[in-house]
Scaffold this motif. Structure first.
Motif, PDB file in Angstrom:
ATOM      1  N   TYR A  67       0.832  -1.200   0.000  1.00 54.41           N
ATOM      2  CA  TYR A  67       0.000   0.000   0.000  1.00 54.41           C
ATOM      3  C   TYR A  67       0.867   1.249   0.000  1.00 54.41           C
ATOM      4  O   TYR A  67       1.896   1.290   0.668  1.00 54.41           O
ATOM      5  CB  TYR A  67      -0.901   0.031   1.236  1.00 54.41           C
ATOM      6  CG  TYR A  67      -1.957  -1.033   1.238  1.00 54.41           C
ATOM      7  CD1 TYR A  67      -3.167  -0.830   0.595  1.00 54.41           C
ATOM      8  CD2 TYR A  67      -1.751  -2.244   1.879  1.00 54.41           C
ATOM      9  CE1 TYR A  67      -4.137  -1.809   0.599  1.00 54.41           C
ATOM     10  CE2 TYR A  67      -2.714  -3.233   1.882  1.00 54.41           C
ATOM     11  CZ  TYR A  67      -3.913  -3.006   1.238  1.00 54.41           C
ATOM     12  OH  TYR A  67      -4.869  -3.971   1.223  1.00 54.41           O
ATOM     13  N   GLU A  68       0.433   2.243  -0.729  1.00 53.74           N
ATOM     14  CA  GLU A  68       1.037   3.573  -0.689  1.00 53.74           C
ATOM     15  C   GLU A  68       0.012   4.501  -0.038  1.00 53.74           C
ATOM     16  O   GLU A  68      -1.169   4.454  -0.372  1.00 53.74           O
ATOM     17  CB  GLU A  68       1.385   4.063  -2.094  1.00 53.74           C
ATOM     18  CG  GLU A  68       2.498   3.275  -2.747  1.00 53.74           C
ATOM     19  CD  GLU A  68       3.822   3.391  -2.028  1.00 53.74           C
ATOM     20  OE1 GLU A  68       4.101   4.449  -1.446  1.00 53.74           O
ATOM     21  OE2 GLU A  68       4.580   2.414  -2.049  1.00 53.74           O
ATOM     22  N   LYS A 127      -2.220   7.826   1.359  1.00 58.91           N
ATOM     23  CA  LYS A 127      -2.842   9.014   0.782  1.00 58.91           C
ATOM     24  C   LYS A 127      -2.086  10.237   1.295  1.00 58.91           C
ATOM     25  O   LYS A 127      -1.774  10.328   2.477  1.00 58.91           O
ATOM     26  CB  LYS A 127      -4.305   9.083   1.214  1.00 58.91           C
ATOM     27  CG  LYS A 127      -5.072  10.226   0.632  1.00 58.91           C
ATOM     28  CD  LYS A 127      -6.537  10.142   1.047  1.00 58.91           C
ATOM     29  CE  LYS A 127      -7.364  11.166   0.337  1.00 58.91           C
ATOM     30  NZ  LYS A 127      -8.795  11.036   0.694  1.00 58.91           N
ATOM     31  N   SER A 139       5.908   7.182  -9.641  1.00 59.44           N
ATOM     32  CA  SER A 139       4.786   6.302  -9.947  1.00 59.44           C
ATOM     33  C   SER A 139       3.486   7.051 -10.192  1.00 59.44           C
ATOM     34  O   SER A 139       2.569   6.497 -10.793  1.00 59.44           O
ATOM     35  CB  SER A 139       4.582   5.306  -8.810  1.00 59.44           C
ATOM     36  OG  SER A 139       4.192   5.978  -7.633  1.00 59.44           O
ATOM     37  N   GLU A 140       3.394   8.278  -9.746  1.00 64.04           N
ATOM     38  CA  GLU A 140       2.143   9.033  -9.876  1.00 64.04           C
ATOM     39  C   GLU A 140       2.472  10.517  -9.795  1.00 64.04           C
ATOM     40  O   GLU A 140       3.295  10.921  -8.991  1.00 64.04           O
ATOM     41  CB  GLU A 140       1.211   8.620  -8.737  1.00 64.04           C
ATOM     42  CG  GLU A 140      -0.123   9.267  -8.719  1.00 64.04           C
ATOM     43  CD  GLU A 140      -0.952   8.831  -7.514  1.00 64.04           C
ATOM     44  OE1 GLU A 140      -2.110   9.223  -7.480  1.00 64.04           O
ATOM     45  OE2 GLU A 140      -0.439   8.131  -6.623  1.00 64.04           O
ATOM     46  N   ASN A 150      -3.876   9.972  -4.018  1.00 65.55           N
ATOM     47  CA  ASN A 150      -4.750   8.995  -3.383  1.00 65.55           C
ATOM     48  C   ASN A 150      -3.998   7.737  -2.979  1.00 65.55           C
ATOM     49  O   ASN A 150      -2.976   7.388  -3.566  1.00 65.55           O
ATOM     50  CB  ASN A 150      -5.901   8.623  -4.319  1.00 65.55           C
ATOM     51  CG  ASN A 150      -6.897   9.744  -4.447  1.00 65.55           C
ATOM     52  OD1 ASN A 150      -7.299  10.331  -3.453  1.00 65.55           O
ATOM     53  ND2 ASN A 150      -7.287  10.051  -5.663  1.00 65.55           N
ATOM     54  N   GLU A 151      -4.558   7.050  -1.969  1.00 63.90           N
ATOM     55  CA  GLU A 151      -4.000   5.778  -1.546  1.00 63.90           C
ATOM     56  C   GLU A 151      -4.086   4.802  -2.713  1.00 63.90           C
ATOM     57  O   GLU A 151      -5.057   4.796  -3.460  1.00 63.90           O
ATOM     58  CB  GLU A 151      -4.780   5.223  -0.360  1.00 63.90           C
ATOM     59  CG  GLU A 151      -4.256   3.888   0.123  1.00 63.90           C
ATOM     60  CD  GLU A 151      -5.073   3.325   1.267  1.00 63.90           C
ATOM     61  OE1 GLU A 151      -4.540   3.262   2.374  1.00 63.90           O
ATOM     62  OE2 GLU A 151      -6.228   2.941   1.035  1.00 63.90           O
ATOM     63  N   LYS A 152      -3.056   3.996  -2.876  1.00 63.78           N
ATOM     64  CA  LYS A 152      -3.072   2.996  -3.938  1.00 63.78           C
ATOM     65  C   LYS A 152      -2.395   1.737  -3.434  1.00 63.78           C
ATOM     66  O   LYS A 152      -1.688   1.753  -2.430  1.00 63.78           O
ATOM     67  CB  LYS A 152      -2.410   3.519  -5.197  1.00 63.78           C
ATOM     68  CG  LYS A 152      -0.938   3.773  -5.088  1.00 63.78           C
ATOM     69  CD  LYS A 152      -0.381   4.235  -6.408  1.00 63.78           C
ATOM     70  CE  LYS A 152       1.081   3.879  -6.486  1.00 63.78           C
ATOM     71  NZ  LYS A 152       1.578   3.805  -7.803  1.00 63.78           N
ATOM     72  N   SER A 153      -2.647   0.662  -4.124  1.00 58.64           N
ATOM     73  CA  SER A 153      -2.038  -0.607  -3.745  1.00 58.64           C
ATOM     74  C   SER A 153      -1.618  -1.362  -4.994  1.00 58.64           C
ATOM     75  O   SER A 153      -2.110  -1.120  -6.086  1.00 58.64           O
ATOM     76  CB  SER A 153      -3.015  -1.445  -2.918  1.00 58.64           C
ATOM     77  OG  SER A 153      -4.130  -1.785  -3.712  1.00 58.64           O
ATOM     78  N   ARG A 154      -0.699  -2.280  -4.791  1.00 57.71           N
ATOM     79  CA  ARG A 154      -0.280  -3.175  -5.868  1.00 57.71           C
ATOM     80  C   ARG A 154       0.034  -4.533  -5.257  1.00 57.71           C
ATOM     81  O   ARG A 154       0.353  -4.639  -4.071  1.00 57.71           O
ATOM     82  CB  ARG A 154       0.913  -2.608  -6.622  1.00 57.71           C
ATOM     83  CG  ARG A 154       2.200  -2.593  -5.851  1.00 57.71           C
ATOM     84  CD  ARG A 154       3.350  -2.018  -6.674  1.00 57.71           C
ATOM     85  NE  ARG A 154       4.614  -2.138  -5.989  1.00 57.71           N
ATOM     86  CZ  ARG A 154       5.069  -1.284  -5.099  1.00 57.71           C
ATOM     87  NH1 ARG A 154       4.355  -0.225  -4.775  1.00 57.71           N
ATOM     88  NH2 ARG A 154       6.228  -1.474  -4.519  1.00 57.71           N
ATOM     89  N   LYS A 169      -1.736   0.893   4.772  1.00 58.81           N
ATOM     90  CA  LYS A 169      -3.175   0.809   4.518  1.00 58.81           C
ATOM     91  C   LYS A 169      -3.920   1.705   5.500  1.00 58.81           C
ATOM     92  O   LYS A 169      -3.784   1.588   6.711  1.00 58.81           O
ATOM     93  CB  LYS A 169      -3.663  -0.623   4.648  1.00 58.81           C
ATOM     94  CG  LYS A 169      -5.115  -0.779   4.288  1.00 58.81           C
ATOM     95  CD  LYS A 169      -5.552  -2.216   4.323  1.00 58.81           C
ATOM     96  CE  LYS A 169      -6.989  -2.315   3.885  1.00 58.81           C
ATOM     97  NZ  LYS A 169      -7.459  -3.698   3.895  1.00 58.81           N
TER      98      LYS A 169
END
Length: 151
Positions: A28-29, A31, A72-73, A86-90, A138
């Protein structure tokens, strides 16, 4: 007899592959909500805010692990200097070790750039938080107020 050996060998091979390649580790990255201003506290419009992550791989020739930073963003600030990453996941499919302990610390990095201003880049511990749920980033949200200096 050879047929049974092949079946057992394939079964063991599938078991070993399943230990190292499976979609269980989710990264998780957090927010990040923030505002970009100049030294006189005026909002800076259209500044680029970029999330910085690390990519890790194993050097096949020498056998050690290497890492490289990448963006990455990216988002631009609005008229009031506000931005949201925003929070993101991979999903991390390939694991280096079969049993991974849950992480409790969330660290993030980003940089802010705009023509005519010095680029601001966070250090490793600037945005760090302990997560009691032991799932790294998270549900974590960082609030940032970034001051850009003119060149």
């Amino acid at each position: 007899m050879k047929k049974y050996r092949k079946i057992i060998l394939v079964g063991i091979l599938l078991l070993l592959i399943g230990i190292f390649i499976h979609p269980k580790k989710v990264i998780y990255e957090p927010k990040i909500i923030g505002k970009v201003i100049d030294l006189s506290e005026n909002p800076i419009e259209n500044a680029t805010v970029s999330r910085i992550e690390k990519k890790h791989w194993k050097n096949k020739e020498h056998g050690y692990y290497e890492s490289e930073e990448f963006i990455s963003e990216s988002v631009n600030t609005d008229g009031n200097g506000n931005f949201i990453l925003n929070e993101k996941s991979r999903i991390d499919w390939i694991h280096n070790i079969p049993f991974v302990l849950p992480l409790a610390w969330c660290n993030t990095g980003f940089e802010v750039s705009k023509n005519g201003f010095k680029t601001y880049r966070t250090e490793f511990d600037d945005y760090s938080e302990y997560n009691e749920n032991l799932n790294a980033c998270k549900g974590i949200e960082f609030k940032a107020k970034i001051i850009l200096k003119k060149l």
